[in-house]
Design an enzyme around this catalytic site. Structure first.
Site, PDB file in Angstrom:
ATOM      1  N   SER A   1       0.788  -1.231   0.000  1.00 19.48           N
ATOM      2  CA  SER A   1       0.000   0.000   0.000  1.00 19.48           C
ATOM      3  C   SER A   1       0.821   1.282   0.000  1.00 19.48           C
ATOM      4  O   SER A   1       0.257   2.368  -0.009  1.00 19.48           O
ATOM      5  CB  SER A   1      -0.944  -0.002   1.205  1.00 19.48           C
ATOM      6  OG  SER A   1      -0.228  -0.236   2.385  1.00 19.48           O
TER       7      SER A   1
ATOM      8  N   THR B   1      -1.970   3.497   4.155  1.00 23.63           N
ATOM      9  CA  THR B   1      -1.149   4.671   3.877  1.00 23.63           C
ATOM     10  C   THR B   1      -0.249   4.871   5.061  1.00 23.63           C
ATOM     11  O   THR B   1      -0.646   4.589   6.182  1.00 23.63           O
ATOM     12  CB  THR B   1      -2.076   5.913   3.786  1.00 23.63           C
ATOM     13  OG1 THR B   1      -2.834   5.818   2.604  1.00 23.63           O
ATOM     14  CG2 THR B   1      -1.311   7.209   3.791  1.00 23.63           C
TER      15      THR B   1
ATOM     16  N   THR C   1       1.348   6.935  -0.203  1.00 23.68           N
ATOM     17  CA  THR C   1       0.482   5.775  -0.452  1.00 23.68           C
ATOM     18  C   THR C   1       0.467   5.410  -1.925  1.00 23.68           C
ATOM     19  O   THR C   1       0.741   6.258  -2.781  1.00 23.68           O
ATOM     20  CB  THR C   1      -0.973   6.091  -0.008  1.00 23.68           C
ATOM     21  OG1 THR C   1      -1.742   4.894  -0.027  1.00 23.68           O
ATOM     22  CG2 THR C   1      -1.633   7.120  -0.898  1.00 23.68           C
TER      23      THR C   1
ATOM     24  N   ARG D   1      -6.829   8.571 -10.549  1.00 21.62           N
ATOM     25  CA  ARG D   1      -7.541   8.854  -9.287  1.00 21.62           C
ATOM     26  C   ARG D   1      -6.561   9.396  -8.244  1.00 21.62           C
ATOM     27  O   ARG D   1      -5.452   8.892  -8.097  1.00 21.62           O
ATOM     28  CB  ARG D   1      -8.185   7.575  -8.782  1.00 21.62           C
ATOM     29  CG  ARG D   1      -8.889   7.685  -7.416  1.00 21.62           C
ATOM     30  CD  ARG D   1      -8.014   7.215  -6.284  1.00 21.62           C
ATOM     31  NE  ARG D   1      -8.744   7.146  -5.010  1.00 21.62           N
ATOM     32  CZ  ARG D   1      -8.166   6.932  -3.832  1.00 21.62           C
ATOM     33  NH1 ARG D   1      -6.864   6.769  -3.761  1.00 21.62           N
ATOM     34  NH2 ARG D   1      -8.881   6.884  -2.737  1.00 21.62           N
TER      35      ARG D   1
ATOM     36  N   THR E   1      -5.857   7.891   7.240  1.00 21.67           N
ATOM     37  CA  THR E   1      -5.750   6.700   6.408  1.00 21.67           C
ATOM     38  C   THR E   1      -7.145   6.110   6.262  1.00 21.67           C
ATOM     39  O   THR E   1      -8.014   6.346   7.095  1.00 21.67           O
ATOM     40  CB  THR E   1      -4.754   5.682   7.002  1.00 21.67           C
ATOM     41  OG1 THR E   1      -4.691   4.539   6.133  1.00 21.67           O
ATOM     42  CG2 THR E   1      -5.134   5.223   8.387  1.00 21.67           C
ATOM     43  N   GLY E   2      -7.345   5.355   5.206  1.00 24.55           N
ATOM     44  CA  GLY E   2      -8.664   4.782   4.949  1.00 24.55           C
ATOM     45  C   GLY E   2      -9.135   5.201   3.571  1.00 24.55           C
ATOM     46  O   GLY E   2      -8.326   5.604   2.727  1.00 24.55           O
TER      47      GLY E   2
END
Ligand code: SD4
Length: 339
Positions: free
Chosen positions: A87, A189, A207, A217, A240-241
């Site tokens: 990631s 991340t 990330t 994106r 993060t997420g």
């Protein structure tokens, strides 16, 4: 019964590690409210258990006499260099076209400086490109081919846009008919925040973003105020997420603003989750997490659902902690009694 759910509470983690109460020898004190205080900065906090070695690298670099900015950059570079991390860095899960695209940013509290890159392909250390954008241009952010050209002109370290292993996994993903198998795989991340001994704040974030994302994106991570924000007078925060759920609310900026209003870092993270959930049609079903540190050396984190694990290090202490998780509204107003 309190409506807020704390799953796998930080207290349990601390009890397990024998760390409840004052542990100034270990460099941290847990306040009765659940709030944490580094007994002596420097203090580094980062997202996820894989942030622990980068935290330690950050402290070591700082101890060696380097600047806070060098320290956070070097810390995040360690995560970027780990090609087993799916990631962060060039080991990350590629975009839907099979090419890895990286996002990163860096911020210096002193001078309120920021640099950022997004959707950059073929370079090992986007955080370092972001730093050079900050230091060598009049801009804050470069994206895509422009960012790659900028890095190429400076001879920055390159790597494969996709490795054979990534290609094979991508082929499997592409061939999968099953919706479940096509779901975005786990993606994380590193957001890393530093409070130095002299009370200055720095942050960096990196990330590979949402696995198999639409090429081009951009998530929250390289967006100043989204995935990272540093205000040298108040504190710093990182996220993060699912970036889309952070980006639409200026998440890290909001955490810092709640700290400015007097909330502790952990409460500021919780208040931000509450604010976002109060506006979002999905409520708390957002898969987002925040970390924060304030100027006083207090730190904390919180996430939706069952929360998440984050890493903290100061001189005599380096650990992985569990953040509170939140699934329902608290009793009382945002910024009120959160615990
Ligand atoms: C993104 N926030 O690109 C990043 C990814 C992440 O846990 O942190 N996932 O949306």
């Amino acid at each position: 019964m309190a409506r807020r759910t704390f799953v796998g509470s930080s207290l349990a983690t601390l009890v397990g590690a024998g760390l409840t109460g004052a542990n100034s020898a270990l460099g941290e004190t847990q306040m009765p409210s659940g709030e944490r205080l580094a007994s002596k900065p420097p203090l580094v906090i980062s997202t996820w258990p894989f942030g622990k070695p980068p935290n330690e690298r950050t402290l070591a670099v700082l101890k060696g006499g380097a600047s806070g900015l060098d320290a956070v950059e070097q810390g995040v570079r360690l995560a970027e260099a780990d090609l087993t991390n799916p990631s962060v860095g060039l080991g990350g899960i590629p975009a839907a076209n099979g090419v890895v695209q990286l996002d990163a940013c860096i911020m210096s509290g002193p001078g309120h400086k920021a640099g950022s890159v997004a959707a950059v392909e073929g370079f090992s250390h986007p955080v370092s490109i972001a730093r050079r954008v900050m230091e060598e241009t009049r801009h804050v952010m470069l994206v895509g081919e422009g960012a790659a050209r900028f890095a190429r002109e400076r001879g920055m370290q390159t790597g494969p846009k996709v490795t054979p292993g990534q290609k094979a996994a991508w082929e499997n993903w592409r061939k999968a008919q099953d919706k479940e198998k096509k779901k975005a795989p786990n993606h994380d991340t590193i957001a890393l925040l530093l409070l130095t001994q002299s009370g200055d704040l720095f942050g960096a974030c990196s990330t590979s973003g949402w696995g198999y994302k639409t090429p081009g994106r951009v998530g929250d991570s390289p967006i100043i105020g989204g995935g990272l924000y540093v205000d040298n007078t108040v504190g710093a925060a990182g996220a993060t997420g699912i970036g889309e759920n952070v980006l639409r609310y200026c998440g890290s900026f909001l955490v810092v603003e709640f700290m400015r209003q007097g909330l502790s870092p952990q409460d500021a993270c919780l208040a931000t989750l509450d604010r976002i959930a109060s506006l979002d049609p999905k409520g708390y079903d957002l898969s987002i997490n925040f970390i924060a540190v304030d100027k006083k050396g207090r730190y904390g984190a919180a996430g939706t659902g069952s929360g998440f694990q984050y890493s903290v290090a100061c001189d005599a202490y380096s650990n992985i902690l569990q953040s509170p998780g939140v699934t329902t509204k608290p009793i009382g107003p945002v910024g009120g009694n959160r615990l």
